[in-house]
Design an enzyme around this catalytic site. Structure first.
Site, PDB file in Angstrom:
ATOM      1  N   ASP A   1      -0.017  -9.836   8.256  1.00 25.40           N
ATOM      2  CA  ASP A   1       1.097  -9.124   9.016  1.00 25.40           C
ATOM      3  C   ASP A   1       2.263  -9.999   8.387  1.00 25.40           C
ATOM      4  OD1 ASP A   1       3.371  -8.696  10.705  1.00 25.40           O
ATOM      5  OD2 ASP A   1       2.029  -8.677  12.386  1.00 25.40           O
TER       6      ASP A   1
ATOM      7  N   ASP B   1       9.785  -3.432   0.587  1.00 27.91           N
ATOM      8  CA  ASP B   1       9.905  -1.699   0.463  1.00 27.91           C
ATOM      9  C   ASP B   1       9.279  -1.382   1.831  1.00 27.91           C
ATOM     10  OD1 ASP B   1      10.003   0.945  -0.544  1.00 27.91           O
ATOM     11  OD2 ASP B   1       8.115   1.172  -0.613  1.00 27.91           O
TER      12      ASP B   1
ATOM     13  N   ASP C   1      -0.500  -6.162   2.445  1.00 26.34           N
ATOM     14  CA  ASP C   1      -0.292  -5.101   3.557  1.00 26.34           C
ATOM     15  C   ASP C   1      -0.841  -5.429   4.680  1.00 26.34           C
ATOM     16  OD1 ASP C   1       1.293  -2.201   2.604  1.00 26.34           O
ATOM     17  OD2 ASP C   1       0.059  -2.118   4.637  1.00 26.34           O
TER      18      ASP C   1
ATOM     19  N   ALA D   1       1.053  -1.273  -0.017  1.00 32.15           N
ATOM     20  CA  ALA D   1      -0.030   0.119  -0.111  1.00 32.15           C
ATOM     21  C   ALA D   1       0.749   1.316   0.101  1.00 32.15           C
ATOM     22  CB  ALA D   1      -0.918  -0.135   1.323  1.00 32.15           C
ATOM     23  N   PRO D   2       0.449   2.287  -0.747  1.00 28.10           N
ATOM     24  CA  PRO D   2      -0.881   2.392  -1.485  1.00 28.10           C
ATOM     25  C   PRO D   2      -0.794   2.012  -2.789  1.00 28.10           C
ATOM     26  CG  PRO D   2       0.439   4.405  -1.459  1.00 28.10           C
ATOM     27  CD  PRO D   2       1.185   3.488  -0.701  1.00 28.10           C
ATOM     28  N   GLY D   3       0.231   1.180  -3.293  1.00 30.81           N
ATOM     29  CA  GLY D   3       0.071   0.660  -4.722  1.00 30.81           C
ATOM     30  C   GLY D   3       1.073   1.177  -5.745  1.00 30.81           C
TER      31      GLY D   3
ATOM     32  N   CYS E   1      12.743   4.593   2.249  1.00 29.50           N
ATOM     33  CA  CYS E   1      12.661   6.138   1.864  1.00 29.50           C
ATOM     34  C   CYS E   1      13.178   6.743   3.080  1.00 29.50           C
ATOM     35  CB  CYS E   1      11.419   6.736   1.433  1.00 29.50           C
ATOM     36  SG  CYS E   1       9.940   6.618   2.660  1.00 29.50           S
TER      37      CYS E   1
END
Lengths: 159, 307
Positions: free
Chosen positions: B166, B183, B139, B117-119, B236
């Site tokens: 999870d 990610d 997710d 998410a969010p894709g 990130c």
């Protein structure tokens, strides 16, 4: 949704969907490279072939593939925006064409006036088109289209 | 309003970047351009570009992604067009388009996107696979999964299965993959440049906590990877604890190896080999880190691991 709630279509059931689309929109949709599945509320999904080969039975599945539309009574189908885009390319019937003002209203969720209709049957589901784009589905009533696009997809356009 | 940089943040990045720190600070305090990716599952570049240019949009090609563009208009404009409604483009930060390039998904493959998410990356992978194969887009936050489902649908992807699990428990289903996109949730310090609020939440304590949690998640994810399989680790975050330290853990404890990454037309640096007295495995240098001032993007860290 549990994976067990997903019912993969047999060849016969797939043919039925192709026939419903052909009958309503005069469109021959090539579904030979995909599989179809159904979940609760008669929702029909299009999936890549490989999904069908994978054992997802134990997973907690939220969605599978692309939501094509929902089967309705009398062999009809209410298509999603993506369903309209897939079918629209071949469609020859039940197409409501809008002008720019009405197209802007439609994507904001409003009912709209039709500029030109292509073989639209009264009270039938129609594909809503503006220029080359298919914007979604609606119900054709008295040269108007009742907007049937889900609320989550509506937009507020900028000035 | 101006971004207030925390003294501990400044100290840390002066240590990592030396004289270059001023450049980082300057970019963090500015605004970087928005970016989007054309959805070639629905429309060709040839068809969509003239339509967007007709709106007066000035587009600049992102040099490392063929269908990625920078645009200098606010997000609210990007989400209020008929083309957005139709799913003809997807708003995505330019650096966030890199991890799928490293994963190199091919048509017909079966891929796990563990924190989907969010894709953004899910839809990019689905597109690179030309709508064939399978992307298991998982997710664990229901609110975010709703956005994921909407984005996957708007994108027209037929090859995604959205799951709710999870990540620590995913291996229990017994599914194994040749490629995993990992990610992982992080402190997000690379995103300060687009979301100043993150600076307020930035703390060494939070970074250490995230790092510990990421190791647990990574160890679980590796159990879903086939032998010789590839796991692309990305965050990130710019923090060595969430990046190089975890890769060092993957090499020394989980037995993975680090593969060299090359991305054309992108400025990046090698992974650090040492931070605050901690020495990392030499192969960690094969990972890449991107600072916001390198390409005017968010900061990112990406590493390609093989089992």
């Amino acid at each position: 949704m549990q994976a067990s709630e997903i019912k993969f279509f047999s060849r016969k059931e797939k043919n039925r969907i192709e026939k419903i689309i052909e009958k309503n929109y005069c469109a021959k949709l090539d579904l030979s490279n995909v599989i179809l599945a159904k979940t609760s509320n008669e929702k029909v999904w299009v999936l890549s072939k490989e999904v069908g080969k994978l054992d997802i039975s134990k997973l907690k599945v939220i969605n599978v593939g692309l939501y094509l539309g929902r089967l309705k009574a009398n062999e009809k189908i209410l298509l999603s925006i993506e369903g309209c885009q897939l079918v629209g390319r071949q469609a020859r019937r039940n197409i409501a064409i809008l002008n720019e003002t009405e197209a802007e209203k439609f994507i904001q969720g409003q009912d709209v006036e039709v500029e030109k209709s292509v073989d639209c049957k009264e009270r039938n589901f129609v594909l809503v088109k503006y220029k080359e784009d298919f914007l979604g589905a609606g119900k054709f009533v008295n040269n108007k289209v009742e907007n049937l696009v889900s609320k989550s997809r509506r937009l507020l356009l900028c000035e | 309003m101006e971004l207030e940089i925390k003294p501990e943040f400044e100290k840390r990045y002066k240590e990592i970047l030396g004289d270059e720190y001023e450049e980082l600070e300057k970019v963090l305090k500015s605004r970087i351009p928005k970016s989007f990716r054309i959805n070639t599952l629905k429309i060709s570049k040839k068809e969509i570009l003239p339509r967007l240019k007709e709106k007066g949009w000035k587009l600049k090609q992102i040099p490392w992604v063929g269908n990625g563009y920078w645009i200098d208009v606010p997000t609210e404009f990007l989400t209020k067009t008929i083309e957005y409604y139709l799913g003809y483009y997807y708003i995505q930060e330019a650096a966030s388009m890199i991890p799928p390039l490293i994963l190199e998904p091919k048509p017909g493959e079966i891929i796990l996107d563990l924190f989907a998410a969010p894709g953004s990356k899910t839809t990019q992978i689905a597109e690179m696979m030309k709508n064939s194969g399978v992307v298991i887009a998982n997710d664990y936050k229901l609110k975010r999964i709703k956005a994921l489902a909407t984005n996957v649908q708007r994108f027209g992807a037929m090859n995604c299965v959205i799951t709710y699990c999870d990540a620590r428990d995913f291996w229990k289903f017994g599914l194994k993959f040749d490629k995993i996109l990992f990610d992982v949730s992080c402190s997000g310090s690379g995103s300060i440049v687009t979301t100043w609020r993150i600076m307020k939440e930035w703390s060494l304590q939070r970074i250490k906590m995230m790092s510990k949690y990421q190791k647990i998640l990574l160890a679980s994810a590796v159990k879903c990877l086939n032998k010789d399989g590839i796991l692309v680790y990305s965050t990130c975050s710019m923090e060595p604890e969430e990046n190089e330290e975890n890769i060092d853990f993957a090499v020394k404890i989980l037995g993975l190896s680090v593969e060299k990454i090359k991305v054309k037309n992108l400025k990046y640096r090698n992974g650090l080999l040492e931070f605050e007295g901690k020495k990392f495995d030499e192969s960690v240098a094969n990972a890449i880190r991107i600072f916001p001032h390198d390409n005017l993007t968010e900061g990112f860290f990406i590493c390609k691991l093989r089992k």
